[in-house]
Design a protein around this motif. Structure first.
Motif, PDB file in Angstrom:
ATOM      1  N   UNK A 115       0.705  -1.066  -0.200  1.00  0.00           N
ATOM      2  CA  UNK A 115      -0.046  -0.022  -0.016  1.00  0.00           C
ATOM      3  C   UNK A 115       0.743   1.219   0.012  1.00  0.00           C
ATOM      4  N   UNK A 116       1.454   1.433  -1.098  1.00  0.00           N
ATOM      5  CA  UNK A 116       2.463   2.601  -1.370  1.00  0.00           C
ATOM      6  C   UNK A 116       2.272   3.268  -2.467  1.00  0.00           C
ATOM      7  N   UNK A 117       1.952   4.707  -2.341  1.00  0.00           N
ATOM      8  CA  UNK A 117       1.434   5.483  -3.522  1.00  0.00           C
ATOM      9  C   UNK A 117       2.244   5.303  -4.782  1.00  0.00           C
ATOM     10  N   UNK A 118       1.783   5.307  -5.940  1.00  0.00           N
ATOM     11  CA  UNK A 118       2.624   4.958  -7.111  1.00  0.00           C
ATOM     12  C   UNK A 118       3.501   6.267  -7.367  1.00  0.00           C
ATOM     13  N   UNK A 122      10.054   6.080  -5.914  1.00  0.00           N
ATOM     14  CA  UNK A 122      11.193   6.782  -7.154  1.00  0.00           C
ATOM     15  C   UNK A 122      11.273   8.044  -6.461  1.00  0.00           C
ATOM     16  N   UNK A 123      10.474   8.768  -5.708  1.00  0.00           N
ATOM     17  CA  UNK A 123      10.388  10.378  -5.630  1.00  0.00           C
ATOM     18  C   UNK A 123      11.024  10.252  -3.959  1.00  0.00           C
ATOM     19  N   UNK A 124      11.442   9.367  -3.382  1.00  0.00           N
ATOM     20  CA  UNK A 124      12.056   9.191  -1.746  1.00  0.00           C
ATOM     21  C   UNK A 124      10.936   9.497  -0.955  1.00  0.00           C
ATOM     22  N   UNK A 125       9.489   9.436  -1.140  1.00  0.00           N
ATOM     23  CA  UNK A 125       8.668   9.605  -0.184  1.00  0.00           C
ATOM     24  C   UNK A 125       7.903   8.318   0.167  1.00  0.00           C
ATOM     25  N   UNK A 126       8.586   7.255   0.022  1.00  0.00           N
ATOM     26  CA  UNK A 126       8.075   5.928   0.440  1.00  0.00           C
ATOM     27  C   UNK A 126       8.194   5.619   2.046  1.00  0.00           C
ATOM     28  N   UNK A 127       7.425   4.852   2.400  1.00  0.00           N
ATOM     29  CA  UNK A 127       7.876   4.349   3.830  1.00  0.00           C
ATOM     30  C   UNK A 127       9.429   4.043   3.994  1.00  0.00           C
ATOM     31  N   UNK A 128       9.841   4.536   5.393  1.00  0.00           N
ATOM     32  CA  UNK A 128      11.388   4.215   5.548  1.00  0.00           C
ATOM     33  C   UNK A 128      11.874   2.804   5.297  1.00  0.00           C
ATOM     34  N   UNK A 129      10.987   1.795   5.704  1.00  0.00           N
ATOM     35  CA  UNK A 129      11.327   0.307   5.635  1.00  0.00           C
ATOM     36  C   UNK A 129      11.590  -0.066   4.283  1.00  0.00           C
ATOM     37  N   UNK A 130      10.986   0.627   3.131  1.00  0.00           N
ATOM     38  CA  UNK A 130      11.143   0.293   2.013  1.00  0.00           C
ATOM     39  C   UNK A 130      12.018   1.108   1.347  1.00  0.00           C
ATOM     40  N   UNK A 131      12.167   2.434   1.570  1.00  0.00           N
ATOM     41  CA  UNK A 131      12.931   3.544   0.825  1.00  0.00           C
ATOM     42  C   UNK A 131      14.487   2.976   0.875  1.00  0.00           C
ATOM     43  N   UNK A 132      14.644   2.200   1.913  1.00  0.00           N
ATOM     44  CA  UNK A 132      16.422   1.827   2.083  1.00  0.00           C
ATOM     45  C   UNK A 132      16.818   0.820   0.629  1.00  0.00           C
TER      46      UNK A 132
END
Length: 133
Positions: A115-118, A122-132
């Protein structure tokens, strides 16, 4: 690789689905576990001319083509049953998973990280646990 596994993988975001083991079975693999020894009894994974006669391209190509066609057909039938017109439209809410006795949840409910916005990652605005990643 089955039609359902393709559908499920696309629901989870796959752009491509690969299958190796199932295609080996369509060639006639008997899982003799001799792949790396050059002594495959079916001739699939050997360069030994005494064994490779079992891999007849004329007959085996028909089997592989039939398997591929029927796998795609099965996936298409699931798409039709769920009202999806394109592979690009398959989403996690189209697939359910049994989570307990008499209980099922959609993949969207099971895998909350989906459940992450499309475009958010790529824009660096995802949840920390996935952004890594």
């Amino acid at each position: 690789g089955s039609g359902f596994s393709m559908y499920r993988n696309m629901a989870l975001g796959a752009d491509v689905c690969n299958a190796a083991r199932s295609f080996l079975f369509s060639l006639g693999c008997i899982q003799a576990l001799k792949c790396n020894t050059n002594t495959c009894p079916t001739g699939i994974t050997t360069q030994n001319k005494d064994l490779s006669w079992g891999l007849d391209p004329e007959t085996k190509s028909v089997r592989v083509a039939n398997f591929h066609r029927e796998t795609i057909k099965a996936c298409t039938e699931i798409m039709e049953a769920t009202g999806v017109e394109s592979c690009a439209d398959i989403r996690p809410h189209h697939v359910c998973r049994r989570v307990g006795l008499g209980q099922s949840r959609t993949l969207e409910e099971v895998f909350l990280h989906l459940q992450v916005e499309q475009g958010a990652l790529l824009e660096g605005k995802g949840p920390d646990r996935l952004q890594a990643f």
